[in-house]
Design an enzyme around this catalytic site. Structure first.
Site, PDB file in Angstrom:
ATOM      1  N   LEU A   1       5.507   0.458   3.328  1.00  8.03           N
ATOM      2  CA  LEU A   1       4.615  -0.139   2.324  1.00  8.03           C
ATOM      3  C   LEU A   1       3.688  -1.204   2.910  1.00  8.03           C
ATOM      4  CD1 LEU A   1       7.266  -0.442  -0.544  1.00  8.03           C
ATOM      5  CD2 LEU A   1       5.343   1.164  -0.454  1.00  8.03           C
TER       6      LEU A   1
ATOM      7  N   ASP B   1      -2.052  -1.356  10.403  1.00  7.97           N
ATOM      8  CA  ASP B   1      -2.322  -1.550   8.971  1.00  7.97           C
ATOM      9  C   ASP B   1      -2.964  -2.879   8.562  1.00  7.97           C
ATOM     10  OD1 ASP B   1      -1.250   0.944   8.570  1.00  7.97           O
ATOM     11  OD2 ASP B   1       0.691   0.230   7.855  1.00  7.97           O
TER      12      ASP B   1
ATOM     13  N   ALA C   1      10.107  -2.763   6.318  1.00  6.80           N
ATOM     14  CA  ALA C   1      10.289  -1.517   7.086  1.00  6.80           C
ATOM     15  C   ALA C   1      10.456  -0.330   6.146  1.00  6.80           C
ATOM     16  CB  ALA C   1      11.475  -1.646   8.034  1.00  6.80           C
TER      17      ALA C   1
ATOM     18  N   LYS D   1       0.854  -1.210   0.000  1.00  8.04           N
ATOM     19  CA  LYS D   1       0.000   0.000   0.000  1.00  8.04           C
ATOM     20  C   LYS D   1       0.870   1.232   0.000  1.00  8.04           C
ATOM     21  CE  LYS D   1       0.945   1.425   4.383  1.00  8.04           C
ATOM     22  NZ  LYS D   1       1.644   2.657   4.725  1.00  8.04           N
TER      23      LYS D   1
ATOM     24  N   GLY E   1       4.603  -6.403   6.046  1.00 13.30           N
ATOM     25  CA  GLY E   1       4.360  -7.352   7.132  1.00 13.30           C
ATOM     26  C   GLY E   1       2.876  -7.441   7.458  1.00 13.30           C
TER      27      GLY E   1
HETATM   28  P1  ATP Z   1       5.533  -0.525  10.027  1.00 14.15           P
HETATM   29  O1  ATP Z   1       5.031   0.859   9.779  1.00 14.15           O
HETATM   30  O2  ATP Z   1       4.612  -1.382  10.846  1.00 14.15           O
HETATM   31  O3  ATP Z   1       6.982  -0.597  10.447  1.00 14.15           O
HETATM   32  P2  ATP Z   1       6.268  -1.082   7.307  1.00 14.15           P
HETATM   33  O4  ATP Z   1       5.324  -1.170   6.199  1.00 14.15           O
HETATM   34  O5  ATP Z   1       7.178   0.103   7.324  1.00 14.15           O
HETATM   35  O6  ATP Z   1       5.424  -1.201   8.615  1.00 14.15           O
HETATM   36  P3  ATP Z   1       6.972  -3.896   7.342  1.00 14.15           P
HETATM   37  O7  ATP Z   1       7.471  -4.381   6.039  1.00 14.15           O
HETATM   38  O8  ATP Z   1       5.603  -4.299   7.723  1.00 14.15           O
HETATM   39  O9  ATP Z   1       7.198  -2.334   7.404  1.00 14.15           O
HETATM   40  O10 ATP Z   1       8.031  -4.372   8.438  1.00 14.15           O
HETATM   41  C1  ATP Z   1       8.238  -3.780   9.688  1.00 14.15           C
HETATM   42  C2  ATP Z   1       9.108  -4.710  10.564  1.00 14.15           C
HETATM   43  O11 ATP Z   1       8.336  -5.851  10.924  1.00 14.15           O
HETATM   44  C3  ATP Z   1      10.345  -5.254   9.850  1.00 14.15           C
HETATM   45  O12 ATP Z   1      11.483  -4.566  10.256  1.00 14.15           O
HETATM   46  C4  ATP Z   1      10.418  -6.722  10.233  1.00 14.15           C
HETATM   47  O13 ATP Z   1      11.465  -6.998  11.121  1.00 14.15           O
HETATM   48  C5  ATP Z   1       9.105  -7.040  10.946  1.00 14.15           C
HETATM   49  N1  ATP Z   1       8.299  -8.081  10.252  1.00 14.15           N
HETATM   50  C6  ATP Z   1       7.572  -9.029  10.855  1.00 14.15           C
HETATM   51  N2  ATP Z   1       6.927  -9.796   9.971  1.00 14.15           N
HETATM   52  C7  ATP Z   1       7.236  -9.333   8.756  1.00 14.15           C
HETATM   53  C8  ATP Z   1       6.850  -9.714   7.427  1.00 14.15           C
HETATM   54  N3  ATP Z   1       6.035 -10.750   7.190  1.00 14.15           N
HETATM   55  N4  ATP Z   1       7.332  -8.974   6.406  1.00 14.15           N
HETATM   56  C9  ATP Z   1       8.138  -7.917   6.644  1.00 14.15           C
HETATM   57  N5  ATP Z   1       8.543  -7.538   7.866  1.00 14.15           N
HETATM   58  C10 ATP Z   1       8.093  -8.220   8.922  1.00 14.15           C
END
Ligand code: ATP
Length: 295
Positions: free
Chosen positions: A101, A138, A98, A13, A104
């Site tokens: 997007l 999210d 992280a 997203k 996770g």
């Molecule tokens: P947020 O704002 O929650 O940090 P984001 O979109 O920036 O979300 P994500 O890709 O969801 O980032 O990952 C955030 C953190 O969650 C990562 O640093 C990772 O260690 C942990 N994580 C746990 N499960 C997952 C997954 N399935 N995919 C990616 N990261 C994950």
């Protein structure tokens, strides 16, 4: 008949609008955001297993096992449904982690919906939404990834008219911008005058891509402008080349440039790769997200 193996796509997203309103007594921030799905997607393969939950991901920066958000979601689901059956989930990561997007969160929502299909157990109304809200801000959006207005911590999701078709070029400068740190910095920003979400809602109502492009906003750009010149370089690079502009995804550090055509998005993506260096992640995606594929 319940399927023996499920292959699901977990899209990412970005935020057409994101403002942080206030810090709540529970420490979380109240947000108002319009979220839009993109078809850059992780690939999940779900299979039944004898006992327990196994979650693996094919990248070092994404945890296997209990640290993975998909694992935590499945643990809650098994407990709530009183299911003893096990499940194995392999995640092929395509979405940078992280990066703002929601990768996770999307994996977790896909794993929950997929597990219910695999076990032949339609979840009681509201259960998956409840579990998603426990997991974070999210995941709930990704249960039905379509243009949505999200409030609260982001977990209170209401559908909006779908955004007009658009192509996006995603550029991530490499170094993560930790979410918790970025929210802390919001509290230190000088008083600001955000444009408000109303012009964007009107643009969506009218299906007007130009008006939509004029209404995009993300408060975290103000944090990036104070602390992250590498992110600002990407924002300015994309705005200089795309008439429809660019916006930060979530709390960053991915920047999403908006394009009218695949060709335009790909050309700017190629130029970004050349100009910004090899450590920069570049991808092109569309906001027409196909339904999850099974097989
Ligand atoms: P947020 O704002 O929650 O940090 P984001 O979109 O920036 O979300 P994500 O890709 O969801 O980032 O990952 C955030 C953190 O969650 C990562 O640093 C990772 O260690 C942990 N994580 C746990 N499960 C997952 C997954 N399935 N995919 C990616 N990261 C994950």
């Amino acid at each position: 008949m319940t399927p023996s193996v499920l292959r699901l796509l977990a899209p990412c997203k970005f935020n057409l609008y994101l403002d942080v309103l206030s810090r709540r007594p529970d420490g979380f921030h109240e947000v108002i955001t319009v979220m839009e799905p993109l078809d850059l997607a992780d690939v999940l393969v779900l299979e039944p297993a004898g006992a327990g939950i196994t979650v693996t991901a094919d990248r070092d920066d994404v945890p296997d096992g209990p640290g993975n958000l998909a694992y935590r979601g499945l643990e809650l689901l098994r407990r709530r449904l009183g299911v003893a059956a096990g499940i194995r989930v392999s995640i092929g990561k395509r979405i940078p982690a992280a990066a703002g997007l929601g990768g996770g969160s999307s994996d977790a929502a896909a794993a929950l919906a997929g597990a219910c299909r695999l076990w032949g157990l339609p979840p009681p109304p509201g259960l998956l939404e409840e579990i998603c809200a426990e997991l974070g801000s999210d995941p709930a959006f990704f249960l039905h990834p379509a243009t949505s207005l999200c409030r609260g911590r982001g977990e209170a999701v209401a559908p909006l008219p779908p955004a007009p078709p658009l192509q996006a070029v995603l550029v991530n400068p490499g170094a993560p911008l930790p979410t918790a740190w970025a929210y802390g910095e919001i509290d230190r920003l000088p008083p600001r005058r955000p444009p408000g979400v109303e012009p964007l809602l009107a643009a969506l109502e009218g299906g007007d891509l130009e008006a939509l492009a004029r209404s995009i906003y993300n408060v975290f750009e103000e944090v990036a402008r104070r602390h992250r010149p590498d992110v600002v370089e990407v924002i300015d690079f994309l705005r200089g080349r795309l008439e429809l502009g660019a916006v930060l995804a979530g709390s960053g550090a991915t920047v999403v440039g908006l394009a009218r055509s695949r060709e335009e998005a790909e050309a700017v993506g190629r130029e970004a790769r050349r100009a910004l260096g090899p450590s920069v992640f570049v991808a092109v995606a569309s906001n027409r997200v196909p339904p999850p594929v099974s097989g």
